[in-house]
Motif scaffolding. Structure first.
Motif, PDB file in Angstrom:
ATOM      1  N   PRO A 147     -85.100  28.589 -22.600  1.00 31.06           N
ATOM      2  CA  PRO A 147     -85.461  27.219 -22.216  1.00 31.06           C
ATOM      3  C   PRO A 147     -84.247  26.306 -22.281  1.00 31.06           C
ATOM      4  CG  PRO A 147     -87.028  28.118 -23.793  1.00 31.06           C
ATOM      5  CD  PRO A 147     -85.881  29.071 -23.742  1.00 31.06           C
ATOM      6  N   PRO A 148     -84.020  25.512 -21.247  1.00 29.95           N
ATOM      7  CA  PRO A 148     -82.862  24.615 -21.257  1.00 29.95           C
ATOM      8  C   PRO A 148     -83.072  23.475 -22.242  1.00 29.95           C
ATOM      9  CG  PRO A 148     -84.240  24.166 -19.359  1.00 29.95           C
ATOM     10  CD  PRO A 148     -84.829  25.365 -20.028  1.00 29.95           C
ATOM     11  N   GLY A 149     -81.997  22.983 -22.770  1.00 27.71           N
ATOM     12  CA  GLY A 149     -82.087  21.853 -23.697  1.00 27.71           C
ATOM     13  C   GLY A 149     -80.716  21.493 -24.220  1.00 27.71           C
ATOM     14  N   SER A 150     -80.615  20.325 -24.789  1.00 27.88           N
ATOM     15  CA  SER A 150     -79.365  19.843 -25.357  1.00 27.88           C
ATOM     16  C   SER A 150     -79.611  19.414 -26.794  1.00 27.88           C
ATOM     17  CB  SER A 150     -78.820  18.667 -24.538  1.00 27.88           C
ATOM     18  OG  SER A 150     -77.719  18.068 -25.190  1.00 27.88           O
ATOM     19  N   PRO A 151     -79.211  20.234 -27.774  1.00 24.50           N
ATOM     20  CA  PRO A 151     -79.429  19.849 -29.170  1.00 24.50           C
ATOM     21  C   PRO A 151     -78.704  18.572 -29.551  1.00 24.50           C
ATOM     22  CG  PRO A 151     -78.026  21.803 -29.020  1.00 24.50           C
ATOM     23  CD  PRO A 151     -78.586  21.557 -27.661  1.00 24.50           C
ATOM     24  N   VAL A 152     -77.548  18.326 -28.933  1.00 22.55           N
ATOM     25  CA  VAL A 152     -76.808  17.101 -29.240  1.00 22.55           C
ATOM     26  C   VAL A 152     -77.614  15.876 -28.825  1.00 22.55           C
ATOM     27  CG1 VAL A 152     -74.717  15.776 -28.747  1.00 22.55           C
ATOM     28  CG2 VAL A 152     -74.576  18.257 -29.056  1.00 22.55           C
ATOM     29  N   ALA A 202     -90.036  24.174 -31.754  1.00 22.21           N
ATOM     30  CA  ALA A 202     -91.230  24.890 -31.295  1.00 22.21           C
ATOM     31  C   ALA A 202     -91.103  25.347 -29.850  1.00 22.21           C
ATOM     32  CB  ALA A 202     -92.459  23.994 -31.463  1.00 22.21           C
ATOM     33  N   GLU A 203     -90.424  24.557 -29.014  1.00 23.42           N
ATOM     34  CA  GLU A 203     -90.300  24.893 -27.597  1.00 23.42           C
ATOM     35  C   GLU A 203     -89.041  25.690 -27.288  1.00 23.42           C
ATOM     36  OE1 GLU A 203     -90.576  21.287 -25.426  1.00 23.42           O
ATOM     37  OE2 GLU A 203     -92.621  20.840 -26.089  1.00 23.42           O
ATOM     38  N   GLY A 204     -88.200  25.920 -28.296  1.00 24.87           N
ATOM     39  CA  GLY A 204     -87.015  26.741 -28.093  1.00 24.87           C
ATOM     40  C   GLY A 204     -85.941  26.082 -27.266  1.00 24.87           C
ATOM     41  N   ARG A 205     -85.869  24.734 -27.292  1.00 25.60           N
ATOM     42  CA  ARG A 205     -84.867  24.044 -26.483  1.00 25.60           C
ATOM     43  C   ARG A 205     -83.458  24.191 -27.047  1.00 25.60           C
ATOM     44  NH1 ARG A 205     -88.603  19.536 -26.664  1.00 25.60           N
ATOM     45  NH2 ARG A 205     -87.099  18.398 -27.948  1.00 25.60           N
ATOM     46  N   TRP A 206     -83.352  24.644 -28.283  1.00 19.95           N
ATOM     47  CA  TRP A 206     -82.042  24.787 -28.904  1.00 19.95           C
ATOM     48  C   TRP A 206     -81.691  26.260 -29.039  1.00 19.95           C
ATOM     49  CZ3 TRP A 206     -83.621  21.110 -33.468  1.00 19.95           C
ATOM     50  CH2 TRP A 206     -83.889  19.843 -32.939  1.00 19.95           C
ATOM     51  N   ALA A 207     -80.411  26.546 -29.060  1.00 16.30           N
ATOM     52  CA  ALA A 207     -79.936  27.932 -29.117  1.00 16.30           C
ATOM     53  C   ALA A 207     -80.040  28.520 -30.512  1.00 16.30           C
ATOM     54  CB  ALA A 207     -78.488  28.008 -28.632  1.00 16.30           C
ATOM     55  N   PHE A 208     -80.667  27.807 -31.438  1.00 14.07           N
ATOM     56  CA  PHE A 208     -80.867  28.317 -32.791  1.00 14.07           C
ATOM     57  C   PHE A 208     -82.292  27.986 -33.210  1.00 14.07           C
ATOM     58  CE2 PHE A 208     -79.031  24.085 -32.897  1.00 14.07           C
ATOM     59  CZ  PHE A 208     -79.892  23.388 -33.712  1.00 14.07           C
ATOM     60  N   GLY A 209     -82.678  28.509 -34.347  1.00 11.40           N
ATOM     61  CA  GLY A 209     -84.024  28.250 -34.826  1.00 11.40           C
ATOM     62  C   GLY A 209     -84.860  29.515 -34.825  1.00 11.40           C
ATOM     63  N   PRO A 210     -85.900  29.558 -35.673  1.00 13.17           N
ATOM     64  CA  PRO A 210     -86.747  30.753 -35.759  1.00 13.17           C
ATOM     65  C   PRO A 210     -87.517  30.997 -34.481  1.00 13.17           C
ATOM     66  CG  PRO A 210     -87.728  28.901 -36.957  1.00 13.17           C
ATOM     67  CD  PRO A 210     -86.349  28.473 -36.553  1.00 13.17           C
ATOM     68  N   GLY A 211     -87.646  32.268 -34.109  1.00 15.04           N
ATOM     69  CA  GLY A 211     -88.455  32.625 -32.949  1.00 15.04           C
ATOM     70  C   GLY A 211     -87.770  32.461 -31.613  1.00 15.04           C
ATOM     71  N   ARG A 212     -86.493  32.113 -31.610  1.00 21.71           N
ATOM     72  CA  ARG A 212     -85.793  31.890 -30.346  1.00 21.71           C
ATOM     73  C   ARG A 212     -85.808  33.147 -29.472  1.00 21.71           C
ATOM     74  NH1 ARG A 212     -83.623  28.114 -26.711  1.00 21.71           N
ATOM     75  NH2 ARG A 212     -81.945  29.114 -25.570  1.00 21.71           N
ATOM     76  N   VAL A 254     -97.134  34.474 -18.128  1.00 27.84           N
ATOM     77  CA  VAL A 254     -97.061  33.660 -19.335  1.00 27.84           C
ATOM     78  C   VAL A 254     -95.616  33.222 -19.537  1.00 27.84           C
ATOM     79  CG1 VAL A 254     -97.294  33.613 -21.848  1.00 27.84           C
ATOM     80  CG2 VAL A 254     -99.026  34.754 -20.457  1.00 27.84           C
ATOM     81  N   LYS A 255     -95.423  31.916 -19.601  1.00 25.65           N
ATOM     82  CA  LYS A 255     -94.112  31.373 -19.957  1.00 25.65           C
ATOM     83  C   LYS A 255     -94.145  31.133 -21.457  1.00 25.65           C
ATOM     84  CE  LYS A 255     -92.850  27.136 -18.842  1.00 25.65           C
ATOM     85  NZ  LYS A 255     -92.370  25.965 -18.058  1.00 25.65           N
ATOM     86  N   ARG A 256     -93.461  31.986 -22.188  1.00 28.23           N
ATOM     87  CA  ARG A 256     -93.559  31.970 -23.646  1.00 28.23           C
ATOM     88  C   ARG A 256     -92.340  31.316 -24.281  1.00 28.23           C
ATOM     89  NH1 ARG A 256     -95.490  36.725 -27.730  1.00 28.23           N
ATOM     90  NH2 ARG A 256     -94.877  35.681 -29.656  1.00 28.23           N
ATOM     91  N   ARG A 257     -92.608  30.391 -25.182  1.00 28.76           N
ATOM     92  CA  ARG A 257     -91.609  29.780 -26.043  1.00 28.76           C
ATOM     93  C   ARG A 257     -91.822  30.294 -27.458  1.00 28.76           C
ATOM     94  NH1 ARG A 257     -89.392  25.061 -23.489  1.00 28.76           N
ATOM     95  NH2 ARG A 257     -90.463  24.538 -21.544  1.00 28.76           N
ATOM     96  N   PRO A 258     -90.980  29.909 -28.423  1.00 30.03           N
ATOM     97  CA  PRO A 258     -91.153  30.453 -29.777  1.00 30.03           C
ATOM     98  C   PRO A 258     -92.548  30.266 -30.355  1.00 30.03           C
ATOM     99  CG  PRO A 258     -89.035  29.371 -29.613  1.00 30.03           C
ATOM    100  CD  PRO A 258     -89.750  29.098 -28.337  1.00 30.03           C
TER     101      PRO A 258
END
Length: 285
Positions: free
Chosen positions: A155-160, A201-211, A224-228
């Protein structure tokens, strides 16, 4: 379980749904407790002596509401799937917040006004968690077993950007708390915390549980489009057309569509070919 047909249409029989799990029951209990506690606390505001017993009133309402909500989730095993079946049903759980916002805007005394705003905030937060859990349970019900094919997806995202927004809301919360505006501070704190939680929860960051669980999964009933921690189901009979447009794989489904960034999807050409083949087999296209 048999939620499929030769045309790809999803159906659920009454006895085909798994019972609600403990996590869902717990969230329903919290939701019911927050809702009833807010109603009781604001409703008893005109009584003489209020808010002397505000803590007792709120706590009692919360306990009774939590017991009622948990009991409902246990008695009705189909509740998670029925609630998660459609978007309007999932959003309906947040509608009581409108009542509390209206009470907050009404010319009330200071204590009940604060209780109304806090109740609105907590209901929206718990309703969001409840709707996500219900949506996941519905997806689990209509996609039994393992997927036939799986493609990795990031999933795309910008943690900054996300952290900057969360930091701004945290700063607003601190400023309001320093000036004594505790409810406004709570509002901004909930917004900031919710934004961070949604990023994980949506996995927008390149780190985190369930990525590593982010993927597009191919089932006999649909995609099914699955996120963490969240899932989106698209039945084959819902898809009108699929195409690669610009940098996105687009699944047209009436007024809404599902978009997957091409660079974030493993082998998008193979995904497109597999979907096209399934659509052609489903309705002769």
């Amino acid at each position: 379980m048999s939620p499929r047909s030769s045309t790809g249409t999803v159906s659920l029989e009454d006895d085909d749904t798994a019972p609600s799990d403990r996590i869902f029951q717990f969230v329903v209990a919290v939701y019911g407790g927050v809702l009833l506690a807010g109603l009781v606390s604001v409703g008893t505001a005109p009584l003489e002596g209020w808010p002397v017993g505000l803590t007792e009133t709120y706590a009692g309402g919360f306990v009774v509401g939590a017991i009622a909500g948990s009991s409902l989730a246990r008695i009705d095993p189909r509740l998670p799937v029925r609630l998660g079946r459609t978007l309007p049903r999932r959003l309906a759980s947040a509608t009581p917040a409108v009542l509390f916002v209206g009470l907050w805007l009404a010319p009330l005394e200071s204590p009940p006004e604060h209780v109304a705003l806090a109740s609105a905030i907590f209901i929206v937060a718990t309703a969001h968690v409840l709707s996500q859990l219900a949506g996941n349970r519905y997806v689990d019900a209509v996609t039994p077993g393992d997927p036939e094919r799986t493609w990795r997806w990031e999933p795309p995202g910008s943690p900054v950007f996300d952290l900057l927004l969360a930091g701004m809301w945290a700063l607003l919360a601190i400023v309001n708390a320093v000036t004594g505006s505790w409810l406004e501070a709570l509002f901004w704190l909930v917004i900031g915390g919710g934004w961070i939680a949604s990023g994980l929860a949506e996995g927008r960051w390149a780190f985190g549980p369930g990525r590593d669980r982010c993927a597009v999964q191919y089932y006999d009933t649909g995609l099914v489009k699955r996120r963490p921690y969240t899932k989106t189901f698209v039945g084959w009979d819902e898809i009108d057309h699929v195409r690669l447009r610009g940098g996105e794989l687009v699944l047209d489904r009436g007024l809404r569509d599902v978009r997957l960034e091409r660079d974030a999807l493993e082998d998008p050409d193979t995904v497109l070919e597999a979907i096209d083949r399934r659509l052609a087999a489903t309705d002769g296209r």
